[in-house]
Each structure stands twice: as structure tokens, then as C-alpha cells.
Design an enzyme around this catalytic site. Structure first.
Site, PDB file in Angstrom:
ATOM      1  N   ASP A 111      21.682  -1.233  50.718  1.00 35.27           N
ATOM      2  CA  ASP A 111      20.627  -1.201  51.728  1.00 35.27           C
ATOM      3  C   ASP A 111      21.076  -1.592  53.129  1.00 35.27           C
ATOM      4  O   ASP A 111      20.285  -1.515  54.076  1.00 35.27           O
ATOM      5  CB  ASP A 111      19.452  -2.095  51.267  1.00 35.27           C
ATOM      6  N   HIS A 126      29.133  -0.920  46.197  1.00 32.88           N
ATOM      7  CA  HIS A 126      28.507   0.302  45.678  1.00 32.88           C
ATOM      8  C   HIS A 126      28.155   1.265  46.803  1.00 32.88           C
ATOM      9  O   HIS A 126      27.275   2.120  46.646  1.00 32.88           O
ATOM     10  CB  HIS A 126      27.259  -0.063  44.849  1.00 32.88           C
ATOM     11  N   CYS A 157      25.660  24.349  56.497  1.00 39.43           N
ATOM     12  CA  CYS A 157      26.110  25.306  55.461  1.00 39.43           C
ATOM     13  C   CYS A 157      25.147  25.406  54.301  1.00 39.43           C
ATOM     14  O   CYS A 157      25.453  26.039  53.286  1.00 39.43           O
ATOM     15  CB  CYS A 157      27.495  24.892  54.957  1.00 39.43           C
TER      16      CYS A 157
HETATM   17  N1  APR Z   1      15.965 -14.166  44.847  1.00 38.89           N
HETATM   18  C1  APR Z   1      17.068 -14.290  44.056  1.00 38.89           C
HETATM   19  N2  APR Z   1      17.231 -13.603  42.897  1.00 38.89           N
HETATM   20  C2  APR Z   1      16.239 -12.765  42.540  1.00 38.89           C
HETATM   21  C3  APR Z   1      15.063 -12.579  43.304  1.00 38.89           C
HETATM   22  C4  APR Z   1      14.953 -13.330  44.513  1.00 38.89           C
HETATM   23  N3  APR Z   1      13.868 -13.215  45.304  1.00 38.89           N
HETATM   24  N4  APR Z   1      14.266 -11.672  42.665  1.00 38.89           N
HETATM   25  C5  APR Z   1      14.939 -11.297  41.553  1.00 38.89           C
HETATM   26  N5  APR Z   1      16.108 -11.950  41.472  1.00 38.89           N
HETATM   27  C6  APR Z   1      17.170 -11.820  40.465  1.00 38.89           C
HETATM   28  C7  APR Z   1      16.714 -11.442  39.086  1.00 38.89           C
HETATM   29  O1  APR Z   1      16.416 -12.608  38.316  1.00 38.89           O
HETATM   30  C8  APR Z   1      17.953 -10.712  38.536  1.00 38.89           C
HETATM   31  O2  APR Z   1      18.846 -11.638  37.921  1.00 38.89           O
HETATM   32  O3  APR Z   1      17.983 -10.749  40.903  1.00 38.89           O
HETATM   33  C9  APR Z   1      18.618 -10.136  39.780  1.00 38.89           C
HETATM   34  C10 APR Z   1      18.478  -8.635  39.906  1.00 38.89           C
HETATM   35  O4  APR Z   1      19.239  -8.040  38.882  1.00 38.89           O
HETATM   36  P1  APR Z   1      19.368  -6.431  38.828  1.00 38.89           P
HETATM   37  O5  APR Z   1      18.020  -5.846  39.056  1.00 38.89           O
HETATM   38  O6  APR Z   1      20.133  -6.106  37.591  1.00 38.89           O
HETATM   39  O7  APR Z   1      20.231  -6.059  40.120  1.00 38.89           O
HETATM   40  P2  APR Z   1      21.802  -6.133  40.290  1.00 38.89           P
HETATM   41  O8  APR Z   1      22.377  -7.272  39.517  1.00 38.89           O
HETATM   42  O9  APR Z   1      22.078  -6.098  41.747  1.00 38.89           O
HETATM   43  O10 APR Z   1      22.303  -4.745  39.634  1.00 38.89           O
HETATM   44  C11 APR Z   1      23.660  -4.441  39.751  1.00 38.89           C
HETATM   45  O11 APR Z   1      23.255  -2.252  38.811  1.00 38.89           O
HETATM   46  O12 APR Z   1      22.033  -0.326  38.642  1.00 38.89           O
HETATM   47  C12 APR Z   1      23.134  -0.897  39.226  1.00 38.89           C
HETATM   48  O13 APR Z   1      24.042  -0.113  41.219  1.00 38.89           O
HETATM   49  C13 APR Z   1      22.998  -0.891  40.725  1.00 38.89           C
HETATM   50  O14 APR Z   1      24.000  -2.455  42.263  1.00 38.89           O
HETATM   51  C14 APR Z   1      23.175  -2.345  41.116  1.00 38.89           C
HETATM   52  C15 APR Z   1      23.839  -2.956  39.897  1.00 38.89           C
END
Ligand code: APR
Length: 255
Positions: A111, A126, A157
Site C-alpha cells: 500500500d 511484496h 498496445c
Molecule cells: N494492529 C496490529 N496488528 C493487527 C491489527 C492492528 N490494528 N489488526 C490486525 N492485526 C494483526 C492480526 O492479528 C494478524 O496477526 O495483523 C495480522 C494480519 O495478518 P494477515 O492478515 O495474515 O496479514 P499478513 O501477515 O501481512 O499476510 C502476509 O500474505 O496473502 C499474503 O501477500 C499477502 O502480504 C500478505 C501476506
């Protein structure tokens, strides 16, 4: 491994002190740090993968056959790119970098919010949704300026456009991964923020850091990484400003 103290206040104070004394941390962030900027996470309840199957909507193999699916879940995000703003969590990390205790931000997020918050030289493991290019002629586009259409077609194109993000089945940018592994294997502390530590090779970075003796601090409402030395339970937008404030006070006192 340190006994995980139960009292978040004393844990916070200890992490602030360690950040100040060790003075060279690296941060690994995930979707959780951008949740408070209105960008859905992936695996939380109500996350993107709750609704859309990533092996269909975010795989390069499917993309080549049918790019409409990816643009269905990411088109709006790209076309409203400028409206998404960093939240206090992103800003606090940029502050910790200015205070000299955080040396680099490694993110799994696409983002661009760390860069918008002022973090210099972010490692975007990523890729980024900011850059979009034509798969046929290579013409570059910048979010939010992409042609209309689902999927949008190249104005030169008529080729298919693809954001510069890593889809499942694609390898990570080699230089970004090398730099991230270098940071993880040398820094004294790693802040693991808002990630479920699920997707490799990014998920290997906290383990790499631990192996060479780094102190691992997790900032997450839930425990995601089992091998942490300190867990600061809570939202990144709440916890990280407290960290930055504490370091700022120590810096002002000079001790
Ligand atoms: N502050 C801190 N942590 C948070 C918050 C917040 N406000 N809200 C949610 N979380 C935590 C959740 O508890 C969870 O552990 O953020 C984490 C989000 O996990 P995912 O949704 O799995 O995201 P991420 O770990 O970034 O995924 C990794 O997976 O699908 C691929 O490419 C995608 O980069 C991504 C990768």
C-alpha cells in the site's frame, strides 16, 4: 528467552529502554499496521481471504488466464490510491527512524503507506500497487492513473496491465529479499508488527533474527509469532506511538 511478563506497562517500558540502549532495530510489518488506515487484512475475521480465495484471485497462473479477478479485488484500491493515508502506527515508525533507533522498515504490504509516512528506503518485499505496467509493451503507469476498464488495457498496445505486486506463484524481488535477510541477520532487535507470520519467505525473517540473538518484539492484538521475547498486545496505531513517545523522552533526557 525472556519470561513474557504479564504486565503490558512494564513490558512497554522495557522495550522502550532496550530500543534506546541497543539503538538498532529493524521492523517487519504486515497488513495489521494498515488496518487502521481502512485497508482490510487477509486472515483476520472479515479479512480479504475470508471472501476471496487467494489461489484464484491473487495467483499469477490465474492472472495470466484471467486478470479480471485480481482487478476485481484490487481495482478500487489502485484507483483510490491517493486517498489512503498512513495512520499513527506508520508515523510512529518514521519517528523511531528519525530518532535513530529504528534502522529500516521491511514490509509485506503493497500500500505504500510507510513511504507516505516518511520512512526512507522501505523494503517492499511484496512489491507495490503504486506502479502498474503493461505485460506486453512494458509501458509504466502510476496509481491512481490507470485507464478505465476491467481489466484496464494499455493505451499504447491494448495489452493487459499488472501492478508491480508479487502474486502467489511469483518470486519476490531478489534485491529486496536479500536486503531484508541482511537486516534480519544483523540488527539487535526486530519489531514484528501486524503480521500473522504465515507467508514465506517473509515469515522466515523473525526466525533469522532470533537465530543470531536479536530481541524479538511483537506488536499485535494476538500472539502470532511463538518465539517472541516481548509481546505488546494491542493495535499498532496505539502501541507504536507509545514506543516512539517513550524513546523521545529518553532521547530528550540524553540517558
Ligand atoms: N494492529 C496490529 N496488528 C493487527 C491489527 C492492528 N490494528 N489488526 C490486525 N492485526 C494483526 C492480526 O492479528 C494478524 O496477526 O495483523 C495480522 C494480519 O495478518 P494477515 O492478515 O495474515 O496479514 P499478513 O501477515 O501481512 O499476510 C502476509 O500474505 O496473502 C499474503 O501477500 C499477502 O502480504 C500478505 C501476506
Amino acid at each position: 528467552m525472556h519470561e513474557l511478563s504479564r504486565d503490558p506497562q512494564s513490558t512497554l517500558a522495557e522495550v522502550i529502554r532496550l530500543l534506546w540502549e541497543r539503538g538498532e532495530a529493524v521492523a517487519l510489518t504486515g497488513a495489521g499496521i494498515s488496518a487502521e488506515s481502512g485497508i482490510p487484512t487477509f486472515r483476520d475475521k472479515g479479512g480479504l481471504w475470508d471472501t476471496y480465495d487467494p489461489t484464484v484471485y491473487a495467483s499469477i497462473e490465474v492472472y495470466r488466464r484471467d486478470p479480471t479477478l485480481y482487478w476485481t479485488i484490487r481495482g478500487d484500491f489502485i484507483r483510490h490510491y491517493d486517498q489512503y493515508q498512513p495512520n499513527p502506527g506508520h508515523l510512529a515508525l518514521a519517528d523511531l527512524e528519525s530518532l535513530g533507533v529504528l534502522r529500516r522498515v521491511i514490509t509485506q504490504n503493497i500500500d505504500g503507506l510507510h513511504t507516505k509516512a516518511g520512512s526512507p528506503d522501505v523494503i517492499e518485499l511484496h512489491g507495490s500497487i503504486r506502479e502498474i505496467f503493461c505485460l506486453s509493451c512494458g509501458r509504466q503507469y502510476q496509481a491512481p492513473h490507470v485507464p478505465p476498464g476491467l481489466p484496464p488495457r494499455c493505451e499504447s498496445c491494448n495489452g493487459v496491465l499488472k501492478p508491480n505486486t508479487v502474486l502467489f506463484g511469483e518470486s519476490l524481488p531478489v534485491d529486496a529479499l536479500r536486503q531484508a535477510q541482511e537486516e534480519a541477520s544483523t540488527r539487535a532487535m526486530m519489531l514484528v508488527i501486524g503480521t500473522s507470520v504465515n507467508v514465506y519467505p517473509a515469515a522466515a525473517l523473525p526466525e533469522i533474527a532470533r537465530r543470531h540473538g536479536a530481541v524479538i518484539v511483537e506488536v499485535n492484538p494476538e500472539r502470532a509469532f511463538p518465539l517472541v521475547d516481548f509481546w505488546l498486545p494491542g493495535q499498532a496505531g496505539t502501541v507504536l506511538p507509545r514506543l516512539a513517545e517513550g524513546v523521545r523522552k529518553l532521547a530528550a533526557r540524553g540517558n
